[in-house]
Design an enzyme around this catalytic site. Structure first.
Site, PDB file in Angstrom:
ATOM      1  N   HIS A   1       0.727  -1.560  -0.065  1.00 41.42           N
ATOM      2  CA  HIS A   1       0.083   0.094  -0.160  1.00 41.42           C
ATOM      3  C   HIS A   1       0.392   1.257  -0.219  1.00 41.42           C
ATOM      4  CE1 HIS A   1      -3.496   2.475   0.634  1.00 41.42           C
ATOM      5  NE2 HIS A   1      -3.722   2.394   1.225  1.00 41.42           N
TER       6      HIS A   1
ATOM      7  N   GLN B   1       0.062   4.689   1.098  1.00 38.78           N
ATOM      8  CA  GLN B   1      -0.624   5.040   2.117  1.00 38.78           C
ATOM      9  C   GLN B   1       0.756   5.031   3.454  1.00 38.78           C
ATOM     10  OE1 GLN B   1      -3.652   4.241   3.932  1.00 38.78           O
ATOM     11  NE2 GLN B   1      -2.404   5.502   5.903  1.00 38.78           N
TER      12      GLN B   1
ATOM     13  N   CYS C   1      -4.279   2.892  10.060  1.00 36.10           N
ATOM     14  CA  CYS C   1      -4.087   3.773   8.289  1.00 36.10           C
ATOM     15  C   CYS C   1      -5.522   3.562   8.378  1.00 36.10           C
ATOM     16  CB  CYS C   1      -3.153   2.638   6.647  1.00 36.10           C
ATOM     17  SG  CYS C   1      -4.863   0.828   7.572  1.00 36.10           S
TER      18      CYS C   1
HETATM   19  N1   CP Z   1      -6.336   3.523   4.231  1.00 35.25           N
HETATM   20  C1   CP Z   1      -6.794   3.181   3.010  1.00 35.25           C
HETATM   21  O1   CP Z   1      -6.639   2.960   2.042  1.00 35.25           O
HETATM   22  O2   CP Z   1      -8.066   3.140   3.405  1.00 35.25           O
HETATM   23  P1   CP Z   1      -8.862   2.871   2.826  1.00 35.25           P
HETATM   24  O3   CP Z   1      -9.612   1.591   2.615  1.00 35.25           O
HETATM   25  O4   CP Z   1     -10.550   3.536   2.770  1.00 35.25           O
HETATM   26  O5   CP Z   1      -8.850   3.559   0.906  1.00 35.25           O
HETATM   27  N1  NVA Z   2      -4.645  -4.354   5.548  1.00 34.80           N
HETATM   28  C1  NVA Z   2      -6.012  -3.026   5.717  1.00 34.80           C
HETATM   29  C2  NVA Z   2      -5.866  -2.295   4.952  1.00 34.80           C
HETATM   30  C3  NVA Z   2      -7.209  -0.970   4.368  1.00 34.80           C
HETATM   31  C4  NVA Z   2      -6.393  -0.203   4.055  1.00 34.80           C
HETATM   32  C5  NVA Z   2      -6.788  -3.839   4.207  1.00 34.80           C
HETATM   33  O1  NVA Z   2      -6.208  -4.727   3.615  1.00 34.80           O
HETATM   34  O2  NVA Z   2      -7.801  -4.737   3.990  1.00 34.80           O
END
Ligand code: CP
Ligand code: NVA
Length: 329
Positions: free
Chosen positions: A145, A148, A281
């Site tokens: 990610h 993030q 996050c």
């Molecule tokens: N932190 C994050 O990526 O949030 P969303 O899943 O809402 O995009």
């Molecule tokens: N680790 C989480 C992050 C969401 C923003 C997921 O993948 O669902």
């Protein structure tokens, strides 16, 4: 070196235009620094002055999984930069199910100027990106990610004025996407990370070695503990994420049982430095991975992180789609 030569060297070294960003380590430390500098510049600037930066550009966004922050911050970011964003979701677009990732990517590359993809497995995303002729940004895959992580670096730097020497503990599922990108990002910026995870959720040895290698030139270290208290002792930041990531709901019960001792409580925060921040996050589950008293308390910076998604992603888009003219690079 003369200051001007230094400036030219740094501009020449930052060749972000047209690139894909699927993981943080797709960027160099210098490029990360550039994105953060542009993000800080855009955050303090007036939106009216930013409108010409991406005028006439369209961002395509493909979401196989739900999103609030990623989807809205990219869309608002494009609006503030004078461009436009469109979203395809779920059944409209599944990386590799209706057509090959390569075909979908080649088609979309004829329509839009950049593409954000949120997908389950990372491999189809990598195939999609390899076939694209416009920049592809990972909006979250099982593996990473990066958007993030850029916002998280920005948030830590705003609070401490630096990233070098900062110590961050990540407590919980150390194998997930957010943990992986955070670790890469910190290592490349001279910050150190400790994981506090049970053996079932500890990052792989190969990943820890990768982070160690990334961090070595910058004096960063990475360590994994099975004790949450040991992981957070005296750190500057305690970070956690959900116990069960999207797409892994069948593991929810098993994860909850294994990760319960890793909940971030006021007691755990007390083992960190007295100035320590709490980061997440989002979305968060109060009384699962974090006590409400912590996430809603004075140490929490979770909404700054969420806001900084907007600024960091605007900076990334400007870096990928322009020559950064007028930006502080
Ligand atoms: N932190 C994050 O990526 O949030 P969303 O899943 O809402 O995009
Ligand atoms: N680790 C989480 C992050 C969401 C923003 C997921 O993948 O669902």
């Amino acid at each position: 070196m003369h200051k001007y030569t230094l400036m030219l060297a740094s501009v020449a070294d930052v060749a972000l235009r047209g690139r894909n960003v699927l993981t943080v380590s797709d960027l160099s430390p210098l490029e990360i620094g550039t994105v953060l500098a542009v993000a800080a510049h855009l955050k303090t600037g007036r939106v009216a002055e930013q409108l010409p930066l991406l005028r006439g550009k369209t961002l395509g966004m493909l979401f196989e999984k739900p999103s609030l922050r990623t989807r809205v911050s990219f869309e608002v970011g494009m609006t503030q930069l004078g461009g436009h964003a469109m979203v395809a979701q779920g059944s409209d677009f599944m990386v590799g199910s209706r057509e090959t990732p390569e075909d979908a990517s080649r088609v979309l590359s004829r329509y839009v100027d950049a593409i954000v993809v949120r997908t389950h497995a990372h491999e189809p995303l990598a195939r999609f990106a390899a076939a694209a002729t416009v920049p592809v940004i990972n909006g979250l895959s099982a593996l990473a990610h990066p958007c993030q992580a850029l916002a998280d670096l920005m948030t830590i730097r705003e609070r401490f004025g630096t990233l070098g020497g900062i110590r961050v503990a990540y407590v919980g599922d150390g194998r997930n996407n957010v943990a992986a990108s955070l670790a890469e990002a910190l290592a490349m910026c001279g910050a150190s990370i400790t994981f506090g995870c049970p053996p079932t959720h500890r990052p792989s040895e190969a990943f820890l070695a990768h982070v160690q290698r990334l961090g070595k030139p910058h004096g960063s270290t990475v360590r994994a503990f099975s004790s949450a208290i040991r992981a957070v002792r005296d750190v500057d930041v305690v970070y956690t994420d959900v116990w069960t990531s999207m797409g892994e709901e069948h593991l929810a019960e098993r994860n909850a049982a294994a990760l319960l001792p890793y909940r971030v409580t006021s007691e755990l925060m007390a083992a960190a430095a007295s100035h320590a921040l709490f980061m997440h996050c989002l979305p968060a589950h109060r009384e699962q991975e974090v006590e409400a008293a912590v996430i809603d308390g004075p140490q929490s910076v979770v909404f700054d992180q969420a806001e900084n998604r907007l600024h960091a992603q605007k900076a990334l888009l400007v870096a990928l789609l322009t020559d950064l003219r007028g930006m502080p690079v």
